[in-house]
Design a protein around this motif. Structure first.
Motif, PDB file in Angstrom:
ATOM      1  N   UNK A 282       0.838  -1.201   0.000  1.00  0.00           N
ATOM      2  CA  UNK A 282       0.000   0.000   0.000  1.00  0.00           C
ATOM      3  C   UNK A 282       0.871   1.247   0.000  1.00  0.00           C
ATOM      4  N   UNK A 283       1.894   1.247   0.843  1.00  0.00           N
ATOM      5  CA  UNK A 283       2.795   2.399   0.890  1.00  0.00           C
ATOM      6  C   UNK A 283       3.480   2.602  -0.458  1.00  0.00           C
ATOM      7  N   UNK A 284       3.944   1.512  -1.062  1.00  0.00           N
ATOM      8  CA  UNK A 284       4.620   1.618  -2.352  1.00  0.00           C
ATOM      9  C   UNK A 284       3.705   2.107  -3.453  1.00  0.00           C
ATOM     10  N   UNK A 285       2.499   1.542  -3.529  1.00  0.00           N
ATOM     11  CA  UNK A 285       1.563   1.935  -4.591  1.00  0.00           C
ATOM     12  C   UNK A 285       1.161   3.396  -4.464  1.00  0.00           C
ATOM     13  N   UNK A 286       0.797   3.804  -3.258  1.00  0.00           N
ATOM     14  CA  UNK A 286       0.395   5.199  -3.076  1.00  0.00           C
ATOM     15  C   UNK A 286       1.552   6.153  -3.336  1.00  0.00           C
ATOM     16  N   UNK A 287       2.738   5.782  -2.891  1.00  0.00           N
ATOM     17  CA  UNK A 287       3.888   6.639  -3.120  1.00  0.00           C
ATOM     18  C   UNK A 287       4.214   6.711  -4.611  1.00  0.00           C
ATOM     19  N   UNK A 288       4.066   5.584  -5.314  1.00  0.00           N
ATOM     20  CA  UNK A 288       4.309   5.580  -6.753  1.00  0.00           C
ATOM     21  C   UNK A 288       3.344   6.484  -7.489  1.00  0.00           C
TER      22      UNK A 288
ATOM     23  N   UNK B 259      10.543  -9.753   1.492  1.00  0.00           N
ATOM     24  CA  UNK B 259       9.140  -9.671   1.072  1.00  0.00           C
ATOM     25  C   UNK B 259       8.668  -8.223   1.065  1.00  0.00           C
ATOM     26  N   UNK B 260       9.015  -7.473   2.101  1.00  0.00           N
ATOM     27  CA  UNK B 260       8.608  -6.070   2.181  1.00  0.00           C
ATOM     28  C   UNK B 260       9.240  -5.253   1.066  1.00  0.00           C
ATOM     29  N   UNK B 261      10.527  -5.500   0.788  1.00  0.00           N
ATOM     30  CA  UNK B 261      11.229  -4.738  -0.246  1.00  0.00           C
ATOM     31  C   UNK B 261      10.636  -4.999  -1.623  1.00  0.00           C
ATOM     32  N   UNK B 262      10.424  -6.265  -1.962  1.00  0.00           N
ATOM     33  CA  UNK B 262       9.879  -6.608  -3.274  1.00  0.00           C
ATOM     34  C   UNK B 262       8.447  -6.107  -3.437  1.00  0.00           C
ATOM     35  N   UNK B 263       7.644  -6.253  -2.376  1.00  0.00           N
ATOM     36  CA  UNK B 263       6.257  -5.786  -2.442  1.00  0.00           C
ATOM     37  C   UNK B 263       6.196  -4.286  -2.661  1.00  0.00           C
ATOM     38  N   UNK B 264       7.040  -3.559  -1.944  1.00  0.00           N
ATOM     39  CA  UNK B 264       7.027  -2.105  -2.042  1.00  0.00           C
ATOM     40  C   UNK B 264       7.487  -1.628  -3.418  1.00  0.00           C
TER      41      UNK B 264
END
Length: 237
Positions: A27-33, A153-158
């Motif tokens: 969620x953090x990665x998608x919104x930040x992207x 897992x966190x790094x790849x997901x983000x």
């Protein structure tokens, strides 16, 4: 005759806490992207840059942002994993040197949670005999398998979520005429943020509308700020 009861089959339960590790990072990665790349595109377009510069800047922001998100998540979650490992090492040493005191400590924890002293001691005895370290990790340290820190897992997901989210403003910048880049990017980004916020809330079991509006509001605010700053440097590039 007393009625015989057949053993009931165990019903399957699906808890959302098992998603916490990757869901937060995604969620953090998608919104930040979506927000950061849209902000770059809108800001550069507002400055009067050419379509090629807007697109190149947006692509560069995607690559740099995805790598930054992956590195940041990995370092952050790895720090948590290191802390968990250090606490488990201490607990393992204490179990080896003072097993009786550790067992009494476990029983005291269960008494504080509402068990009678006799039952708490029985539970502590049986859990210690089964797997003492796992019992202390769960009930003393709060470390469970479903919530363990997983840095990779966190790094790849983000990083993956950042790239997917960033595809929305990049696509809008690529397809829209230059004079419409700001409007197109804003509309597409807000739609993406509403969907992202709603989906994240649904996956986490929270109110969908509230989650969508919360993410959409902050995204709109970020793009407005980027557009205003970009307008201060209105030069043709």
């Amino acid at each position: 005759m007393p009625r015989s009861h057949a053993p009931s089959r165990r019903h399957a339960e699906r808890h959302r806490t098992q998603r916490v590790g990757w869901l937060r990072a995604a969620v953090l990665g998608a919104n930040d992207g979506i927000v950061s790349v849209a902000g770059v595109v809108v800001g550069v377009a507002a400055s009067g840059a050419s379509a090629q510069v807007v697109l190149a800047t947006g692509v560069a922001a995607v690559v740099a942002g995805a790598m930054s998100m992956a590195a940041g998540e990995y370092v952050s979650v790895q720090s948590q994993a290191d802390t968990e490992a250090a606490d488990l090492a201490i607990e393992r040493q204490e179990l080896a040197s003072e097993p009786r005191l550790e067992q009494e400590e476990l029983a005291h924890i269960y008494v504080q949670r509402g068990l009678s002293p006799a039952l708490a001691r029985q539970v502590a005895d049986e859990l210690t005999a089964h797997d003492a370290l796992a019992a202390h990790a769960r009930d003393e340290l709060g470390i469970t398998e479903s919530l363990r820190a997983r840095p990779l897992q966190a790094a790849l997901s983000s990083a993956a979520a950042f790239a997917v989210g960033a595809a929305l403003p990049i696509g809008a910048a690529l397809l829209a005429p230059l004079e419409r880049v700001t409007l197109a990017t804003t509309v597409v980004t807000l739609a993406g943020l509403l969907l992202s916020g709603g989906a994240a809330a649904w996956l986490g079991g929270a109110p969908v509308l509230r989650g969508a509006l919360r993410v959409g509001f902050w995204g709109a605010l970020a793009m407005a700020a980027s557009h205003a700053i970009g307008g201060l440097f209105h030069v043709a590039v």
